[in-house]
Design an enzyme around this catalytic site. Structure first.
Site, mmCIF file in Angstrom:
data_model
loop_
_atom_site.group_PDB
_atom_site.id
_atom_site.type_symbol
_atom_site.label_atom_id
_atom_site.label_comp_id
_atom_site.label_asym_id
_atom_site.label_seq_id
_atom_site.Cartn_x
_atom_site.Cartn_y
_atom_site.Cartn_z
ATOM 1 N N LYS A 74 37.916 18.250 31.310
ATOM 2 C CA LYS A 74 38.518 19.502 31.772
ATOM 3 C C LYS A 74 37.812 19.957 33.046
ATOM 4 O O LYS A 74 36.579 20.058 33.086
ATOM 5 C CB LYS A 74 38.363 20.589 30.702
ATOM 6 C CG LYS A 74 39.186 20.339 29.438
ATOM 7 C CD LYS A 74 38.987 21.483 28.461
ATOM 8 C CE LYS A 74 39.547 21.164 27.088
ATOM 9 N NZ LYS A 74 40.996 21.256 26.979
ATOM 10 N N ASP B 126 34.690 18.875 13.356
ATOM 11 C CA ASP B 126 35.759 18.634 14.331
ATOM 12 C C ASP B 126 35.404 19.165 15.720
ATOM 13 O O ASP B 126 35.799 18.596 16.728
ATOM 14 C CB ASP B 126 37.044 19.319 13.817
ATOM 15 C CG ASP B 126 38.278 18.966 14.634
ATOM 16 O OD1 ASP B 126 38.385 17.794 15.061
ATOM 17 O OD2 ASP B 126 39.143 19.851 14.839
ATOM 18 N N LYS C 66 37.070 10.101 19.797
ATOM 19 C CA LYS C 66 36.486 10.963 18.788
ATOM 20 C C LYS C 66 37.265 10.766 17.488
ATOM 21 O O LYS C 66 38.441 10.438 17.587
ATOM 22 C CB LYS C 66 36.636 12.366 19.342
ATOM 23 C CG LYS C 66 36.265 13.484 18.454
ATOM 24 C CD LYS C 66 36.536 14.808 19.126
ATOM 25 C CE LYS C 66 36.416 15.897 18.104
ATOM 26 N NZ LYS C 66 37.635 16.193 17.397
ATOM 27 N N HIS D 218 32.661 19.275 21.133
ATOM 28 C CA HIS D 218 33.147 20.172 22.182
ATOM 29 C C HIS D 218 32.232 21.389 22.411
ATOM 30 O O HIS D 218 31.900 21.722 23.540
ATOM 31 C CB HIS D 218 34.557 20.655 21.852
ATOM 32 C CG HIS D 218 35.524 19.548 21.550
ATOM 33 N ND1 HIS D 218 35.429 18.309 22.135
ATOM 34 C CD2 HIS D 218 36.598 19.482 20.723
ATOM 35 C CE1 HIS D 218 36.410 17.532 21.687
ATOM 36 N NE2 HIS D 218 37.126 18.220 20.825
HETATM 37 C C1 BG6 Z 1 40.273 18.143 19.156
HETATM 38 C C2 BG6 Z 1 40.226 18.643 17.734
HETATM 39 O O1 BG6 Z 1 39.206 17.265 19.397
HETATM 40 O O2 BG6 Z 1 40.175 19.251 20.039
HETATM 41 C C3 BG6 Z 1 41.353 19.610 17.493
HETATM 42 O O3 BG6 Z 1 40.327 17.536 16.836
HETATM 43 C C4 BG6 Z 1 41.323 20.738 18.489
HETATM 44 O O4 BG6 Z 1 41.310 20.132 16.164
HETATM 45 C C5 BG6 Z 1 41.232 20.187 19.913
HETATM 46 O O5 BG6 Z 1 42.514 21.488 18.351
HETATM 47 C C6 BG6 Z 1 40.975 21.304 20.905
HETATM 48 O O6 BG6 Z 1 41.120 20.804 22.202
HETATM 49 P P1 BG6 Z 1 41.712 21.707 23.364
HETATM 50 O O7 BG6 Z 1 41.686 20.807 24.562
HETATM 51 O O8 BG6 Z 1 43.092 22.110 22.943
HETATM 52 O O9 BG6 Z 1 40.786 22.879 23.477
#
Ligand code: BG6
Length: 509
Positions: free
Chosen positions: A192, A245, A158, A250
């Site tokens: 996850k 982002d 990403k 996500h």
């Molecule tokens: C990343 C983003 O893809 O995912 C970050 O670039 C973010 O900004 C992170 O903090 C969050 O991932 P996780 O696994 O900590 O929820």
């Protein structure tokens, strides 16, 4: 994802960007964990490529020294030794054809030495601007040609594009050197366990699925709240913002897994097609929709977990007059038979009061008629919450009678915590993804249309903000629950967010 895991076929893993943070923090620890679990092939080699001046020895030493920081428990010397002696380093510029000639020679050598069967997995752990040039050079050097039953695969990190057009252009470029079946686009949320479990929860239980629709569900809230600020990532983040982002990747993973139809079988294409259909059905915003249904914010000074935090605009490599959002909340409607009329509220932000990743399904209220002549004024809304981070579990909230002579009703919870039932294997979240790519299972990776479908939903939001300029960018204090405008987004619908730092939420009293 596989039911019973056994080591994959022999292969070499080539990491581009091998001197970077991702390699040190996640990829090498994940390989070590896979080795510990017996899930790397005996015939295995790792080649690291980067611009830095290193050799095999310093490459092994540096990663070995960092390992104990990023794995759980003591490093088992034998397992690290096994991995380290299969690690090689080659220095090269990502856009230099000569570097790929060198890589081809080294691949042939490691193939011969470790008997890796000519299979190779290229992991692009580099800044995004290097993705297309690397794939082009790999193609030109004939390194991604799958000869005589050998496989060649590419994992792309990403961010995949920064808007719809750039994502489409990147897809076109990589597809001109690779077939879609060779491309593994990563979204680490799919690595996850608890995200994967959304599918199991929905489709392996007969209990909830009959209720999982517009007849029974009032609305859904998806939250990814972070306490971390922008830290040292100002350069990347200031050009990116919370929407790009987190949302098309996500948050949309969580959205699509929650909203999709049951796939006809548990295979990569069936699953990815169902996810794509959800994104197709998300109603696109007009300019006016964006004004009404989309909120952004940026954190100002404040205190998070007892630590004072400087405003976002004072973070290193962030413009002092930056208008980049660090928070976004949005109300989405999914125009299909299952979800018509059910709002999905999504929010994510940095420097918030608590870390909390969850999906809350709020069911419709029971008819109150039965309790009309009793002192019951309000019933607890029934909601089902899938907790993903930091706690992993499921909570079901319902009403119960408070003991006593008159009918008083209180809200109670049934709670399941993963850690009470299962012992988690040490994991960085990348083990499953690397392993799946080695066995050729693309279920947990994004297909081109999934990526473009996400950007297609987000693009009108980006356009609306670009047209608005710096207006409507509330500043919220670091350590708060986000801007008041996000509360207003739900209040207009007679609802409220679940508090980030406590229980409750749902319908307004
Ligand atoms: C990343 C983003 O893809 O995912 C970050 O670039 C973010 O900004 C992170 O903090 C969050 O991932 P996780 O696994 O900590 O929820």
């Amino acid at each position: 994802m596989t039911v019973s895991a056994k080591p994959p076929a022999p292969c070499t893993l080539v990491i581009f960007g091998a001197a970077g943070d991702l390699t040190k923090r996640l990829l090498v620890p994940a390989l070590y964990n896979l080795r510990r679990a017996g899930l790397l092939p005996e015939s295995f080699a790792l080649i690291g490529m980067a611009r830095n001046d290193k050799d095999d020895e310093s490459f092994r030493r540096d990663l070995g020294a960092a390992l104990h920081e990023f794995v759980t428990g003591e490093v088992v010397a034998d397992d690290w030794q096994w991995l380290a002696e299969r690690m090689h380093y080659i220095r090269g510029q990502f856009d230099d054809p000569a570097a790929y000639q060198g890589l081809a020679r080294l691949l042939a050598e490691t193939d011969e030495k470790y008997q890796t069967g000519g299979n190779a997995l290229f992991y692009l752990a580099t800044p995004a601007k290097a993705f297309a040039p690397i794939v082009r050079r790999l193609g030109e050097a004939n390194l991604v040609h799958e000869a005589k039953g050998q496989w060649r695969r590419v994992i792309i990190e990403k961010p995949f594009g920064k808007d719809l057009r750039s994502a489409q252009a990147l897809n076109r470029k990589i597809q001109s050197a690779l077939s879609e079946s060779q491309i593994y686009r990563i979204d680490h949320y799919l690595g996850k366990e608890t995200v994967q479990n959304i599918m199991v929860f929905r489709f392996a239980n007969g209990l909830f699925e009959p209720l999982w629709n517009r007849d029974h569900i009032d609305h859904v809230q998806i939250t990814v709240a972070e306490t971390l600020g922008v830290e040292r990532r100002g350069k990347f983040y200031d050009a990116t913002g919370a929407l790009r982002d987190m949302v098309p990747n996500h948050l949309f993973q969580l959205l699509t897994l929650t909203a999709m139809e049951p796939p006809s079988r548990f295979g990569a294409d069936a699953l990815r097609s169902e996810k794509a259909k959800v994104l197709h059905a998300v109603r696109h915003f007009s300019r006016a929709d964006a004004q009404a249904n989309l909120v952004r914010g940026q954190y100002g000074a404040g205190t998070v977990k007892g630590q004072s935090i400087a405003p976002y605009r004072r973070a290193p490599n962030v413009a002092p007059d930056s208008t980049t959002e660090t928070y976004v909340a949005v109300k989405l409607m999914i125009d299909n038979w299952r979800w018509a009329g059910v709002p999905f509220y999504l929010r994510t932000g940095k420097a918030l009061a608590k870390q909390r990743t969850e999906i809350a399904i709020q069911f419709k209220q029971a008819p109150l008629a039965l309790f009309r002549d009793t002192p019951v004024e309000r019933l607890t809304p029934n909601d089902l919450t899938l907790h993903l981070q930091p706690e992993e579990g499921v909570t079901l909230r319902f009403s119960a009678k408070i003991p006593g002579p008159s009918v008083h009703i209180g809200g109670v919870e049934m709670k399941f915590n993963y850690k009470d039932y299962f012992k988690a294997a040490p994991s960085t979240g990348y083990e499953t993804l690397i392993y799946d790519c080695m066995i050729g299972d693309a279920t947990l990776f994004q297909r081109a249309d999934n990526i473009e479908g996400g950007w297609r939903v987000v693009q009108p939001m980006l356009d609306a903000w670009a047209a608005e300029g710096a207006t409507n960018l509330p500043i919220y204090p670091a350590g708060s629950t986000g801007p008041a405008e996000a509360e207003a987004l739900l209040a207009r619908d007679g609802r409220r967010w679940r508090p980030i730092d406590g229980e409750g939420g749902g319908k307004l009293p």
